[in-house]
Motif scaffolding. Structure first.
Motif, PDB file in Angstrom:
ATOM      1  N   ALA A  85       8.460 -31.774  44.611  1.00 32.34           N
ATOM      2  CA  ALA A  85       8.209 -30.340  44.557  1.00 32.34           C
ATOM      3  C   ALA A  85       7.405 -29.965  43.314  1.00 32.34           C
ATOM      4  CB  ALA A  85       9.533 -29.581  44.586  1.00 32.34           C
ATOM      5  N   ILE A  86       7.767 -30.538  42.177  1.00 32.69           N
ATOM      6  CA  ILE A  86       7.051 -30.258  40.937  1.00 32.69           C
ATOM      7  C   ILE A  86       5.594 -30.704  41.049  1.00 32.69           C
ATOM      8  CG2 ILE A  86       6.876 -30.912  38.500  1.00 32.69           C
ATOM      9  CD1 ILE A  86      10.012 -31.052  38.560  1.00 32.69           C
ATOM     10  N   ALA A  87       5.385 -31.880  41.626  1.00 33.46           N
ATOM     11  CA  ALA A  87       4.016 -32.380  41.792  1.00 33.46           C
ATOM     12  C   ALA A  87       3.184 -31.458  42.678  1.00 33.46           C
ATOM     13  CB  ALA A  87       4.049 -33.785  42.385  1.00 33.46           C
ATOM     14  N   ALA A  88       3.853 -30.771  43.601  1.00 29.63           N
ATOM     15  CA  ALA A  88       3.155 -29.837  44.498  1.00 29.63           C
ATOM     16  C   ALA A  88       3.056 -28.440  43.905  1.00 29.63           C
ATOM     17  CB  ALA A  88       3.878 -29.786  45.839  1.00 29.63           C
ATOM     18  N   GLY A  89       3.572 -28.261  42.682  1.00 27.64           N
ATOM     19  CA  GLY A  89       3.480 -26.967  42.024  1.00 27.64           C
ATOM     20  C   GLY A  89       4.503 -25.952  42.479  1.00 27.64           C
ATOM     21  N   LYS A  90       5.584 -26.422  43.113  1.00 32.07           N
ATOM     22  CA  LYS A  90       6.619 -25.511  43.599  1.00 32.07           C
ATOM     23  C   LYS A  90       7.701 -25.323  42.538  1.00 32.07           C
ATOM     24  CE  LYS A  90       4.644 -26.183  47.691  1.00 32.07           C
ATOM     25  NZ  LYS A  90       3.681 -25.216  48.248  1.00 32.07           N
ATOM     26  N   ALA A  91       8.174 -24.105  42.385  1.00 29.00           N
ATOM     27  CA  ALA A  91       9.341 -23.869  41.548  1.00 29.00           C
ATOM     28  C   ALA A  91      10.535 -24.594  42.161  1.00 29.00           C
ATOM     29  CB  ALA A  91       9.625 -22.383  41.441  1.00 29.00           C
ATOM     30  N   VAL A  92      11.465 -25.044  41.319  1.00 33.93           N
ATOM     31  CA  VAL A  92      12.598 -25.824  41.804  1.00 33.93           C
ATOM     32  C   VAL A  92      13.905 -25.225  41.311  1.00 33.93           C
ATOM     33  CG1 VAL A  92      13.761 -28.065  41.782  1.00 33.93           C
ATOM     34  CG2 VAL A  92      11.257 -27.957  41.890  1.00 33.93           C
ATOM     35  N   LEU A  93      14.785 -24.953  42.264  1.00 40.04           N
ATOM     36  CA  LEU A  93      16.178 -24.617  41.984  1.00 40.04           C
ATOM     37  C   LEU A  93      16.991 -25.794  42.492  1.00 40.04           C
ATOM     38  CD1 LEU A  93      18.408 -22.583  41.130  1.00 40.04           C
ATOM     39  CD2 LEU A  93      18.362 -21.724  43.491  1.00 40.04           C
ATOM     40  N   CYS A  94      17.588 -26.553  41.585  1.00 37.64           N
ATOM     41  CA  CYS A  94      18.247 -27.809  41.950  1.00 37.64           C
ATOM     42  C   CYS A  94      19.750 -27.680  41.806  1.00 37.64           C
ATOM     43  CB  CYS A  94      17.737 -28.944  41.063  1.00 37.64           C
ATOM     44  SG  CYS A  94      18.394 -30.570  41.501  1.00 37.64           S
ATOM     45  N   GLU A  95      20.474 -28.046  42.867  1.00 38.86           N
ATOM     46  CA  GLU A  95      21.931 -27.960  42.832  1.00 38.86           C
ATOM     47  C   GLU A  95      22.491 -28.724  41.638  1.00 38.86           C
ATOM     48  OE1 GLU A  95      24.786 -26.756  43.511  1.00 38.86           O
ATOM     49  OE2 GLU A  95      23.786 -25.228  44.694  1.00 38.86           O
ATOM     50  N   LYS A  96      23.648 -28.252  41.194  1.00 40.88           N
ATOM     51  CA  LYS A  96      24.324 -28.944  40.108  1.00 40.88           C
ATOM     52  C   LYS A  96      25.007 -30.205  40.659  1.00 40.88           C
ATOM     53  CE  LYS A  96      28.398 -28.078  41.701  1.00 40.88           C
ATOM     54  NZ  LYS A  96      29.250 -29.210  42.156  1.00 40.88           N
ATOM     55  N   PRO A  97      25.175 -31.235  39.841  1.00 40.45           N
ATOM     56  CA  PRO A  97      24.553 -31.412  38.535  1.00 40.45           C
ATOM     57  C   PRO A  97      23.046 -31.603  38.693  1.00 40.45           C
ATOM     58  CG  PRO A  97      25.494 -33.478  39.243  1.00 40.45           C
ATOM     59  CD  PRO A  97      25.890 -32.464  40.268  1.00 40.45           C
ATOM     60  N   LEU A  98      22.309 -31.427  37.617  1.00 42.16           N
ATOM     61  CA  LEU A  98      20.862 -31.515  37.715  1.00 42.16           C
ATOM     62  C   LEU A  98      20.423 -32.835  38.331  1.00 42.16           C
ATOM     63  CD1 LEU A  98      18.318 -29.895  37.075  1.00 42.16           C
ATOM     64  CD2 LEU A  98      18.233 -31.038  34.849  1.00 42.16           C
ATOM     65  N   ALA A  99      21.125 -33.914  38.040  1.00 39.44           N
ATOM     66  CA  ALA A  99      20.799 -35.231  38.605  1.00 39.44           C
ATOM     67  C   ALA A  99      22.049 -36.098  38.565  1.00 39.44           C
ATOM     68  CB  ALA A  99      19.668 -35.887  37.819  1.00 39.44           C
ATOM     69  N   ALA A 100      21.925 -37.309  39.091  1.00 37.22           N
ATOM     70  CA  ALA A 100      23.066 -38.223  39.111  1.00 37.22           C
ATOM     71  C   ALA A 100      23.250 -38.944  37.786  1.00 37.22           C
ATOM     72  CB  ALA A 100      22.894 -39.237  40.238  1.00 37.22           C
ATOM     73  N   THR A 101      22.175 -39.049  37.001  1.00 42.68           N
ATOM     74  CA  THR A 101      22.242 -39.754  35.723  1.00 42.68           C
ATOM     75  C   THR A 101      21.499 -38.976  34.653  1.00 42.68           C
ATOM     76  OG1 THR A 101      20.202 -41.018  36.029  1.00 42.68           O
ATOM     77  CG2 THR A 101      22.222 -41.968  36.959  1.00 42.68           C
ATOM     78  N   VAL A 102      21.801 -39.282  33.415  1.00 41.55           N
ATOM     79  CA  VAL A 102      21.095 -38.651  32.302  1.00 41.55           C
ATOM     80  C   VAL A 102      19.609 -38.979  32.365  1.00 41.55           C
ATOM     81  CG1 VAL A 102      20.849 -38.596  29.791  1.00 41.55           C
ATOM     82  CG2 VAL A 102      23.136 -38.656  30.818  1.00 41.55           C
ATOM     83  N   ALA A 103      19.266 -40.230  32.655  1.00 40.87           N
ATOM     84  CA  ALA A 103      17.860 -40.632  32.704  1.00 40.87           C
ATOM     85  C   ALA A 103      17.106 -39.861  33.769  1.00 40.87           C
ATOM     86  CB  ALA A 103      17.756 -42.136  32.957  1.00 40.87           C
ATOM     87  N   ASP A 104      17.715 -39.685  34.951  1.00 41.55           N
ATOM     88  CA  ASP A 104      17.061 -38.924  36.017  1.00 41.55           C
ATOM     89  C   ASP A 104      16.852 -37.471  35.593  1.00 41.55           C
ATOM     90  OD1 ASP A 104      17.026 -41.153  37.598  1.00 41.55           O
ATOM     91  OD2 ASP A 104      18.342 -40.360  39.160  1.00 41.55           O
TER      92      ASP A 104
END
Length: 318
Positions: A85-104
């Protein structure tokens, strides 16, 4: 600002709930639904009045009619969808938690900031009007302690997302983020933390209890579990006021304030329709209208700090 067109990535229960909130919000609509199962995407699209359905998240993110993507996939897929989505220039609302890992999570934030694209964790608790009132009320004085729990009994199934490590399972990421998150909102990041708990046979954390220590002797007690039904309430104690937040504290409809700062207890009741889902959707809309790429209510740096805190909590459980 023109009508905000949303794309919804995934078709589970939370996707349906937030999709309905989008449809109910003036000036917003669902333009498309994406899933790895085209049939499921088409069914949810029809339910929400969306004109397009896709059998892949990449196609959803590439749709030129979509302004913002709501990521409702299991945690482990957040990075994949958000990056597209970011690569396509779309705003992103991402469910919690932001990701599965700190690195992600760190990579997601890096990609969004480099591209100048809006990204926010969908922590609806922060957008609940009662929680927002609590966090902003100066009558509390100095907040001294926070006590919050979130737990329920979930039948063990190693293939279910709650129990599967490859899907980002575990009590901390799915449930614990709320009590830890309330402490973060009201007290900040702890100077020290001690966590105990247990692991499921699959290796994910099944339950955890933590004591978080802050400068000046302030503290938080947080509990989460997939193995027992908890009160799911919260209490917040300040030098002048106390708040008792009824279950579910992360989406409260009633809160009572009491203490020496008041002549009599104050009861605050929320209109059930005025929940945090609408608030987070409006935050995306308002940020895009103002040209902002991050939220002041749910800052990316605080999302990253929470990912690190939960990872530390998980490391302490054996």
């Amino acid at each position: 600002m023109r009508e905000l067109a949303w794309g919804i990535a995934a078709t589970g229960g939370i996707a349906r709930t937030v999709g309905a909130a989008i449809v109910a919000e003036p000036g917003m609509r669902v333009a498309a639904v994406g899933s790895r199962d085209l049939g499921r995407a088409a069914a949810l699209a029809a339910e929400l009045g969306a004109p397009a359905a896709y059998g892949s998240y990449a196609e959803l993110c590439a749709d030129p009619s979509v302004d913002a993507v709501y990521v409702a996939t299991p945690h482990a897929q957040h990075l994949e969808v958000a990056a597209a989505a970011i690569a396509a220039g779309k705003a992103v609302l991402c469910e919690k938690p932001l990701a599965a890992t700190v690195a992600d999570a760190e990579l997601m934030v890096k990609l969004a900031r480099e591209a100048g694209v809006f990204l926010m964790e969908a922590m609806w608790m922060r957008f609940n009007p009662l929680i927002r009132m609590l966090a902003a009320d100066p009558r509390f004085g100095e907040i001294r302690s926070v006590h919050a729990s979130f737990g329920f009994t979930a039948p063990y199934d190693p293939a279910h997302r709650l129990w599967a490590p490859e899907l980002g399972g575990g009590a901390l990421l799915d449930l614990g983020i709320y009590p830890f998150g309330l402490a973060q909102l009201l007290l900040g990041m702890p100077a020290e933390m001690r966590v105990t708990g247990s692991l499921a046979p699959s290796g994910v954390d099944a339950e955890a209890a933590g004591v978080l220590a802050y400068p000046g002797g302030r503290w938080a007690l947080v509990e989460t579990s997939l193995r027992g039904d908890y009160p799911n309430r919260a209490s917040v104690v300040g030098t002048h006021l106390r708040a008792d937040i009824e279950a579910p504290f992360w989406a409260p409809e009633r809160m009572v304030l009491s203490g020496p700062g008041l002549e009599r207890p104050e009861e605050h009741v929320l209109d059930p329709a005025d929940n945090g889902y609408a608030g987070e959707l409006r935050e995306v809309r308002d940020a895009l209208a103002a040209g902002r790429t991050e939220s002041a209510v749910m800052p990316l740096d605080e999302s990253l700090a929470m990912m690190g805190l939960l990872a530390d909590a998980r490391r302490q459980i054996s």
